[in-house]
Write an enzyme that holds these catalytic residues in place. Structure first.
Site, PDB file in Angstrom:
ATOM      1  N   CYS A 150      16.697  23.464 -16.941  1.00  0.00           N
ATOM      2  CA  CYS A 150      15.369  23.077 -18.026  1.00  0.00           C
ATOM      3  C   CYS A 150      15.510  22.001 -18.728  1.00  0.00           C
ATOM      4  O   CYS A 150      16.286  21.851 -19.875  1.00  0.00           O
ATOM      5  CB  CYS A 150      15.382  24.378 -18.796  1.00  0.00           C
ATOM      6  SG  CYS A 150      14.093  24.416 -19.728  1.00  0.00           S
ATOM      7  N   CYS A 176      14.299  22.848 -22.445  1.00  0.00           N
ATOM      8  CA  CYS A 176      15.432  23.392 -23.149  1.00  0.00           C
ATOM      9  C   CYS A 176      16.547  22.449 -23.633  1.00  0.00           C
ATOM     10  O   CYS A 176      16.897  22.658 -24.835  1.00  0.00           O
ATOM     11  CB  CYS A 176      15.888  24.524 -22.479  1.00  0.00           C
ATOM     12  SG  CYS A 176      14.746  25.582 -21.569  1.00  0.00           S
ATOM     13  N   ASP A 177      16.847  21.739 -22.712  1.00  0.00           N
ATOM     14  CA  ASP A 177      18.302  21.062 -22.939  1.00  0.00           C
ATOM     15  C   ASP A 177      18.255  19.339 -23.090  1.00  0.00           C
ATOM     16  O   ASP A 177      19.304  18.928 -23.445  1.00  0.00           O
ATOM     17  CB  ASP A 177      19.332  21.424 -21.970  1.00  0.00           C
ATOM     18  CG  ASP A 177      19.435  22.953 -21.931  1.00  0.00           C
ATOM     19  OD1 ASP A 177      19.461  23.466 -22.745  1.00  0.00           O
ATOM     20  OD2 ASP A 177      19.645  23.717 -20.816  1.00  0.00           O
TER      21      ASP A 177
END
Ligand code: NAP
Length: 310
Positions: free
Chosen positions: A133, A136-137
Site C-alpha cells: 500500500c 499507507c506507507d
C-alpha cells in the site's frame, strides 16, 4: 436466529458492527483469518480522519473493536467456509468447525488479500520494508530508493504516487510491456524518477541487521542473470484476491472476483450485503471501507424493518 452476522473485522466490518449495534440489532461478528484486517499489518495510519497526529494501524483496529463491543457486538474468532440461503429466506452461515449459525441478514466485509510473490521470508517482512500500500506507507520512504513490482494499473499508480517521496522508483515487471492502461503506462514511464526494470522479478529479499529490507536480488527472466539492487522498500502490486470465493452463487462478481453490488451495498441475494475491499477494487482505503460498512448496516437495518423482523 441472529438479526445480522457480519463477516470480517476490518474497517468495513467493525463500522457495520458499530451501526447495527447502535440500532440494537446485537450483531454477531465472525472474525475471519486475519482479525483486524489489513490495517493490522501497517504501522502508522496518517490519513484516517480524526487523528491529526496519525495512529498505529493495530491501535485503530483495537479502538474500532472496543467501540463495536460497547454497542453490543459479539465477536467469534472463526472462519466462514460457506453460506446458504434457506427456502424460508434466512441464511445458514457455516464455519470451519462445522458449526451452523442462522441469520436474517449477512454483511460480507471480508476484504481482499494482496497477492505476494511467495518468497520464503516475505510475510515476516511486511511492515519492515515490504508493503502492498503506497498510500499507507509511501510517505515513510522520503529521498530513498524504493521499488514497485508489477505491471498493471495498480503498480503504475503506486509508482507514480511514490515519486512524490522516493529518490528513485524502480518499476520491476516480469515482461517488457506493461499491462496497465495506456494512459497510466505512458504517464509512469514519462516520469524521470521512475526507472523500469524489464523482464525481471525479485528472487530474494535482503535485510540489514535490524531485519529491515536493504536490497533485493533481481533475476532477469530472459538471461537468467542475477544482480543486487539496493533499496529501502518493496511495494508489491501484483494484484489482490477478494475474499469472496466462499459465497458461491449468492453473489455475482466481476472478472477479478470482486463482488458486484446491485444498489448501494446490496448484492443479487436479498438480505446479503457487501462492504469494503471485497467489493471495491477502485478506492481500497480504510475510510472508504468504513463508509461502506456504515451503508451496509443502514441497509440491513432497513431490510429487517421492511420484513417486519426487527
Ligand atoms: P492486474 O491488472 O492483475 O496486474 C497485476 C500485474 O502484476 C501484472 O502486470 C502481472 O504481470 C503482475 N504479476 C502478477 N503475478 C505476478 C507474479 N507472481 N510475479 C510478478 N508479477 C506478477 O492487477 P492490478 O494492477 O491490481 O489491477 C486490478 C484491476 O484494478 C484491473 O482491472 C485494473 O485496471 C484496476 N485498477 C484500476 C485503477 C485505475 O483505473 N485507477 C487503479 C488500480 C487498479 P503480467 O502483466 O505479466 O500478467
Amino acid at each position: 436466529m441472529e438479526n445480522v452476522i457480519i463477516i470480517g473485522t476490518g474497517c468495513a466490518g467493525y463500522t457495520a458492527a458499530i451501526y447495527t449495534g447502535r440500532a440494537n440489532l446485537k450483531p454477531l461478528i465472525l472474525s475471519g483469518s486475519m482479525p483486524g484486517g489489513q490495517l493490522t499489518t501497517t504501522t502508522e495510519v496518517e490519513n484516517f480522519p480524526g487523528f491529526p497526529s496519525g495512529i498505529m494501524g493495530p491501535e485503530l483496529m483495537m479502538n474500532m473493536q472496543a467501540q463495536a463491543e460497547k454497542f453490543g457486538a459479539r465477536i467469534e474468532y472463526s472462519q466462514v467456509t460457506s453460506i446458504q440461503k434457506t427456502a424460508a429466506g434466512h441464511f445458514e452461515v457455516v464455519t470451519e468447525d462445522g458449526v451452523v449459525r442462522e441469520a436474517q441478514t449477512v454483511i460480507v466485509a471480508t476484504g481482499a488479500s494482496p497477492k505476494h510473490l511467495g518468497l520464503p521470508n516475505e510475510k515476516s517482512l511486511i511492515g519492515h520494508g515490504l508493503t502492498s500500500c503506497a498510500t499507507c506507507d509511501g510517505a515513510f520512504y522520503r529521498n530513498v530508493p524504493v521499488c514497485v513490482i508489477g505491471g498493471g494499473d495498480s503498480a503504475c499508480e503506486e509508482a507514480s504516487f511514490l515519486t512524490k517521496f522516493a529518490s528513485v522508483v524502480y518499476l520491476i515487471h516480469r515482461r517488457d510491456v506493461l499491462r496497465a492502461s495506456k494512459i497510466m503506462a505512458d504517464r509512469v514511464l514519462a516520469n524521470p524518477k521512475v526507472k523500469p526494470v524489464w523482464n525481471s522479478t525479485i528472487s530474494e529479499y535482503l535485510t540489514d541487521e535490524k531485519g529491515e529490507v536493504r536490497a533485493v536480488t533481481l533475476e532477469n527472466l530472459v538471461t537468467g542473470e542475477k544482480s543486487e539492487l539496493e533499496l529501502k522498500c518493496v511495494f508489491v502490486a501484483i494484484g489482490h484476491i477478494p475474499n469472496a470465493g466462499f459465497l458461491g452463487d449468492l453473489v455475482d462478481t466481476d472478472e477479478n472476483g470482486y463482488i458486484l453490488q446491485t444498489k448501494g451495498t446490496r448484492t443479487k441475494t436479498e438480505g446479503l450485503f457487501a462492504a469494503g475491499d471485497v467489493a471495491d477494487h477502485v478506492y481500497r482505503q480504510a475510510i472508504t471501507a468504513a463508509g461502506q460498512g456504515c451503508a451496509a448496516a443502514l441497509e440491513a437495518e432497513r431490510y429487517l424493518a421492511e420484513k417486519g423482523v426487527h
